[in-house]
Design a protein around this motif. Structure first.
Motif, PDB file in Angstrom:
ATOM      1  N   LEU A 234       4.915   1.022  -6.092  1.00 27.98           N
ATOM      2  CA  LEU A 234       4.572   1.399  -7.463  1.00 27.98           C
ATOM      3  C   LEU A 234       3.831   2.725  -7.533  1.00 27.98           C
ATOM      4  CD1 LEU A 234       3.496  -2.037  -8.982  1.00 27.98           C
ATOM      5  CD2 LEU A 234       5.545  -0.701  -9.505  1.00 27.98           C
ATOM      6  N   ALA A 235       2.904   2.963  -6.616  1.00 33.21           N
ATOM      7  CA  ALA A 235       2.108   4.195  -6.664  1.00 33.21           C
ATOM      8  C   ALA A 235       3.002   5.427  -6.591  1.00 33.21           C
ATOM      9  CB  ALA A 235       1.080   4.203  -5.541  1.00 33.21           C
ATOM     10  N   GLU A 236       3.948   5.427  -5.647  1.00 32.43           N
ATOM     11  CA  GLU A 236       4.857   6.562  -5.522  1.00 32.43           C
ATOM     12  C   GLU A 236       5.739   6.706  -6.751  1.00 32.43           C
ATOM     13  OE1 GLU A 236       8.376   8.239  -2.529  1.00 32.43           O
ATOM     14  OE2 GLU A 236       7.352   6.345  -2.104  1.00 32.43           O
ATOM     15  N   ALA A 237       6.201   5.572  -7.286  1.00 35.02           N
ATOM     16  CA  ALA A 237       7.042   5.615  -8.487  1.00 35.02           C
ATOM     17  C   ALA A 237       6.271   6.164  -9.678  1.00 35.02           C
ATOM     18  CB  ALA A 237       7.583   4.220  -8.793  1.00 35.02           C
ATOM     19  N   PHE A 238       5.013   5.736  -9.836  1.00 32.30           N
ATOM     20  CA  PHE A 238       4.200   6.243 -10.943  1.00 32.30           C
ATOM     21  C   PHE A 238       3.952   7.742 -10.807  1.00 32.30           C
ATOM     22  CE2 PHE A 238       2.639   1.795 -11.828  1.00 32.30           C
ATOM     23  CZ  PHE A 238       3.066   1.772 -13.145  1.00 32.30           C
ATOM     24  N   ASP A 239       3.766   8.209  -9.577  1.00 36.32           N
ATOM     25  CA  ASP A 239       3.557   9.641  -9.355  1.00 36.32           C
ATOM     26  C   ASP A 239       4.798  10.435  -9.753  1.00 36.32           C
ATOM     27  OD1 ASP A 239       1.978  11.879  -8.231  1.00 36.32           O
ATOM     28  OD2 ASP A 239       3.617  11.952  -6.776  1.00 36.32           O
ATOM     29  N   LYS A 240       5.974   9.940  -9.373  1.00 37.26           N
ATOM     30  CA  LYS A 240       7.214  10.621  -9.741  1.00 37.26           C
ATOM     31  C   LYS A 240       7.422  10.597 -11.252  1.00 37.26           C
ATOM     32  CE  LYS A 240       9.649   9.691  -5.392  1.00 37.26           C
ATOM     33  NZ  LYS A 240      10.783   8.997  -4.751  1.00 37.26           N
ATOM     34  N   ARG A 241       7.137   9.448 -11.867  1.00 33.08           N
ATOM     35  CA  ARG A 241       7.278   9.349 -13.320  1.00 33.08           C
ATOM     36  C   ARG A 241       6.318  10.304 -14.021  1.00 33.08           C
ATOM     37  NH1 ARG A 241       9.536   4.606 -15.710  1.00 33.08           N
ATOM     38  NH2 ARG A 241       8.014   4.844 -17.390  1.00 33.08           N
ATOM     39  N   SER A 242       5.096  10.404 -13.505  1.00 30.61           N
ATOM     40  CA  SER A 242       4.103  11.277 -14.130  1.00 30.61           C
ATOM     41  C   SER A 242       4.543  12.736 -14.087  1.00 30.61           C
ATOM     42  CB  SER A 242       2.757  11.105 -13.423  1.00 30.61           C
ATOM     43  OG  SER A 242       1.787  11.973 -13.977  1.00 30.61           O
ATOM     44  N   ARG A 243       5.123  13.164 -12.954  1.00 26.93           N
ATOM     45  CA  ARG A 243       5.595  14.550 -12.856  1.00 26.93           C
ATOM     46  C   ARG A 243       6.728  14.814 -13.837  1.00 26.93           C
ATOM     47  NH1 ARG A 243       4.948  13.824  -7.117  1.00 26.93           N
ATOM     48  NH2 ARG A 243       7.210  13.616  -6.858  1.00 26.93           N
ATOM     49  N   LEU A 244       7.638  13.870 -13.968  1.00 24.43           N
ATOM     50  CA  LEU A 244       8.731  14.037 -14.916  1.00 24.43           C
ATOM     51  C   LEU A 244       8.218  14.048 -16.355  1.00 24.43           C
ATOM     52  CD1 LEU A 244      11.656  11.819 -13.545  1.00 24.43           C
ATOM     53  CD2 LEU A 244      11.534  14.310 -13.662  1.00 24.43           C
ATOM     54  N   GLU A 245       7.283  13.178 -16.663  1.00 29.41           N
ATOM     55  CA  GLU A 245       6.735  13.114 -18.023  1.00 29.41           C
ATOM     56  C   GLU A 245       6.025  14.410 -18.389  1.00 29.41           C
ATOM     57  OE1 GLU A 245       5.949   8.274 -18.216  1.00 29.41           O
ATOM     58  OE2 GLU A 245       4.295   9.677 -17.838  1.00 29.41           O
ATOM     59  N   THR A 246       5.315  14.994 -17.421  1.00 27.42           N
ATOM     60  CA  THR A 246       4.648  16.269 -17.676  1.00 27.42           C
ATOM     61  C   THR A 246       5.670  17.376 -17.913  1.00 27.42           C
ATOM     62  OG1 THR A 246       2.753  15.616 -16.318  1.00 27.42           O
ATOM     63  CG2 THR A 246       3.037  17.966 -16.743  1.00 27.42           C
ATOM     64  N   THR A 247       6.720  17.396 -17.111  1.00 29.31           N
ATOM     65  CA  THR A 247       7.761  18.413 -17.271  1.00 29.31           C
ATOM     66  C   THR A 247       8.441  18.303 -18.628  1.00 29.31           C
ATOM     67  OG1 THR A 247       8.181  18.419 -14.887  1.00 29.31           O
ATOM     68  CG2 THR A 247       9.903  19.340 -16.303  1.00 29.31           C
ATOM     69  N   LEU A 248       8.692  17.076 -19.063  1.00 31.16           N
ATOM     70  CA  LEU A 248       9.378  16.853 -20.339  1.00 31.16           C
ATOM     71  C   LEU A 248       8.429  16.880 -21.539  1.00 31.16           C
ATOM     72  CD1 LEU A 248      11.761  13.944 -19.271  1.00 31.16           C
ATOM     73  CD2 LEU A 248      12.367  16.340 -19.615  1.00 31.16           C
ATOM     74  N   GLY A 249       7.131  16.920 -21.305  1.00 23.86           N
ATOM     75  CA  GLY A 249       6.176  16.928 -22.409  1.00 23.86           C
ATOM     76  C   GLY A 249       5.968  15.584 -23.051  1.00 23.86           C
ATOM     77  N   VAL A 250       6.348  14.508 -22.335  1.00 21.27           N
ATOM     78  CA  VAL A 250       6.197  13.162 -22.888  1.00 21.27           C
ATOM     79  C   VAL A 250       4.729  12.794 -23.064  1.00 21.27           C
ATOM     80  CG1 VAL A 250       6.619  10.710 -22.410  1.00 21.27           C
ATOM     81  CG2 VAL A 250       8.418  12.389 -22.012  1.00 21.27           C
ATOM     82  N   ASP A 251       3.864  13.370 -22.215  1.00 23.57           N
ATOM     83  CA  ASP A 251       2.449  13.022 -22.258  1.00 23.57           C
ATOM     84  C   ASP A 251       1.681  13.785 -23.332  1.00 23.57           C
ATOM     85  OD1 ASP A 251       2.884  15.414 -20.971  1.00 23.57           O
ATOM     86  OD2 ASP A 251       1.365  15.093 -19.418  1.00 23.57           O
ATOM     87  N   ARG A 252       2.372  14.658 -24.069  1.00 20.85           N
ATOM     88  CA  ARG A 252       1.715  15.379 -25.166  1.00 20.85           C
ATOM     89  C   ARG A 252       1.856  14.599 -26.471  1.00 20.85           C
ATOM     90  NH1 ARG A 252       4.735  19.927 -23.261  1.00 20.85           N
ATOM     91  NH2 ARG A 252       5.921  19.833 -25.205  1.00 20.85           N
ATOM     92  N   THR A 253       1.044  14.989 -27.456  1.00 25.10           N
ATOM     93  CA  THR A 253       1.148  14.436 -28.796  1.00 25.10           C
ATOM     94  C   THR A 253       1.433  15.557 -29.784  1.00 25.10           C
ATOM     95  OG1 THR A 253      -1.221  14.686 -29.284  1.00 25.10           O
ATOM     96  CG2 THR A 253      -0.513  12.631 -28.205  1.00 25.10           C
ATOM     97  N   ALA A 254       1.896  15.192 -30.971  1.00 26.62           N
ATOM     98  CA  ALA A 254       2.164  16.204 -31.993  1.00 26.62           C
ATOM     99  C   ALA A 254       0.888  16.954 -32.362  1.00 26.62           C
ATOM    100  CB  ALA A 254       2.771  15.538 -33.230  1.00 26.62           C
ATOM    101  N   PHE A 255      -0.246  16.235 -32.403  1.00 23.95           N
ATOM    102  CA  PHE A 255      -1.501  16.891 -32.769  1.00 23.95           C
ATOM    103  C   PHE A 255      -1.919  17.898 -31.704  1.00 23.95           C
ATOM    104  CE2 PHE A 255      -6.176  17.091 -33.033  1.00 23.95           C
ATOM    105  CZ  PHE A 255      -6.294  17.540 -34.346  1.00 23.95           C
ATOM    106  N   SER A 256      -1.747  17.543 -30.418  1.00 19.40           N
ATOM    107  CA  SER A 256      -2.091  18.497 -29.358  1.00 19.40           C
ATOM    108  C   SER A 256      -1.179  19.716 -29.402  1.00 19.40           C
ATOM    109  CB  SER A 256      -2.016  17.818 -27.994  1.00 19.40           C
ATOM    110  OG  SER A 256      -0.683  17.432 -27.681  1.00 19.40           O
ATOM    111  N   ASP A 257       0.092  19.515 -29.738  1.00 19.49           N
ATOM    112  CA  ASP A 257       1.007  20.647 -29.898  1.00 19.49           C
ATOM    113  C   ASP A 257       0.533  21.565 -31.021  1.00 19.49           C
ATOM    114  OD1 ASP A 257       2.614  19.761 -27.875  1.00 19.49           O
ATOM    115  OD2 ASP A 257       4.082  18.795 -29.188  1.00 19.49           O
ATOM    116  N   PHE A 258       0.083  20.966 -32.129  1.00 21.05           N
ATOM    117  CA  PHE A 258      -0.396  21.764 -33.252  1.00 21.05           C
ATOM    118  C   PHE A 258      -1.641  22.549 -32.866  1.00 21.05           C
ATOM    119  CE2 PHE A 258       2.677  20.146 -36.020  1.00 21.05           C
ATOM    120  CZ  PHE A 258       2.533  20.731 -37.268  1.00 21.05           C
ATOM    121  N   GLN A 259      -2.555  21.910 -32.173  1.00 22.66           N
ATOM    122  CA  GLN A 259      -3.765  22.607 -31.751  1.00 22.66           C
ATOM    123  C   GLN A 259      -3.450  23.771 -30.824  1.00 22.66           C
ATOM    124  OE1 GLN A 259      -6.118  19.199 -30.269  1.00 22.66           O
ATOM    125  NE2 GLN A 259      -7.686  19.829 -31.730  1.00 22.66           N
ATOM    126  N   THR A 260      -2.435  23.615 -29.982  1.00 22.03           N
ATOM    127  CA  THR A 260      -2.093  24.647 -29.016  1.00 22.03           C
ATOM    128  C   THR A 260      -1.293  25.784 -29.641  1.00 22.03           C
ATOM    129  OG1 THR A 260      -2.041  23.003 -27.238  1.00 22.03           O
ATOM    130  CG2 THR A 260      -0.938  25.104 -26.817  1.00 22.03           C
TER     131      THR A 260
END
Length: 279
Positions: A234-260
């Motif tokens: 699970l740890a390795e899978a979560f790490d891979k998922r986290s990298r993909l989510e960061t690349t795709l911007g899944v971990d962002r929110t609309a409000f954070s996008d607006f602030q940026t």
């Protein structure tokens, strides 16, 4: 050997930017306050706004061309939502200024030119939402190409939001300097105008950003499902998922996008806190 990609509409900005600047300057010349120090400041803001709107028009067209290269987007599916939004917004604006149309027509011209400049970009955002409406698990395209398309669409969306944020900021500056010129300065009016303008951008942007994040989550789930994994995997899978989510911007929110990307949001929030919460 690298392949050079030709920029769409390479010379159009040389027409739209000077035309926009000329329209803003012509509007400023009709003011009865022409020649005053306040007029000079307002006219500079008006010309900057209309020239930037001309540049935003070309930027939106270029992003539309990039979106069209990713796949076919039906034009009616894009045009009708924007027509409805523009008509309703225009009607509300006219009603709000109905008692002062004689003096406020210059503001209406500047707002109209800004809205025209943002139209191709807004159409591209709606088109991105339409392109992202197909669930990842039913799309016939290979996952690698889906990832590439989603990353490109996210970059287009962020680019368009940044440009829209700049135009909204210039609109707020033009409104504030215009109020100072006519001696009708009102911080509450400026804040409401800026918040309303930002809200219109949010109405177009937020649903599309949510669709892209949903598509991103679906792709991550398809690439790295967790259901069949052993606890020590699970740890390795979560790490891979986290990298993909960061690349795709899944971990962002609309409000954070607006602030940026919406440079005007921070000052508006600070101004609102100072104007309203301190009372």
């Amino acid at each position: 050997m690298s392949v050079r990609t030709r920029t769409p509409y390479p010379y159009l900005a040389g027409l739209t930017v000077p035309t926009g600047a000329a329209a803003g300057f012509a509007t400023a010349l009709t003011s009865a306050h022409r020649g005053s120090d306040e007029w000079v400041i307002w006219s500079c803001a008006a010309v900057a706004l209309t020239a930037a709107s001309g540049a935003a028009f070309v930027h939106g067209l270029r992003r539309w061309a990039e979106l069209a290269a990713l796949g076919d987007v039906p034009l009616p599916a894009v045009v009708w939502p924007l027509v409805v939004l523009y008509v309703i917004s225009g009607a509300v604006l006219v009603v709000a200024l109905r008692g002062d149309l004689v003096d406020a027509w210059r503001a209406l011209v500047l707002i109209s030119l800004a809205a025209l400049g943002l139209a191709p970009g807004a159409a591209t955002i709606v088109g991105i939402g339409h392109a992202a409406s197909t669930p990842a698990d039913t799309a016939p395209t290979p996952l690698g190409l889906q990832f590439g398309t989603l990353i490109t669409a996210s970059r287009l969306l962020q680019s368009l939001l940044t440009v829209m944020g700049g135009i909204i900021a210039l609109l707020v500056i033009a409104e504030a300097t215009g109020g100072r010129m006519t001696e009708h300065t009102n911080i509450e009016t400026t804040l409401v105008f800026g918040a309303s303008s930002s809200a219109l951008v949010a109405i177009v942007y937020a649903p599309v950003a949510a669709k892209l994040r949903q598509r991103g989550r679906e792709l991550v789930d398809l690439c790295h499902p967790l259901g069949a994994l052993a606890p020590d995997e699970l740890a390795e899978a979560f790490d891979k998922r986290s990298r993909l989510e960061t690349t795709l911007g899944v971990d962002r929110t609309a409000f954070s996008d607006f602030q940026t990307n919406m440079v005007v949001v921070g000052p508006l929030l600070a101004g609102a806190a100072s104007a309203f919460l301190s009372r």
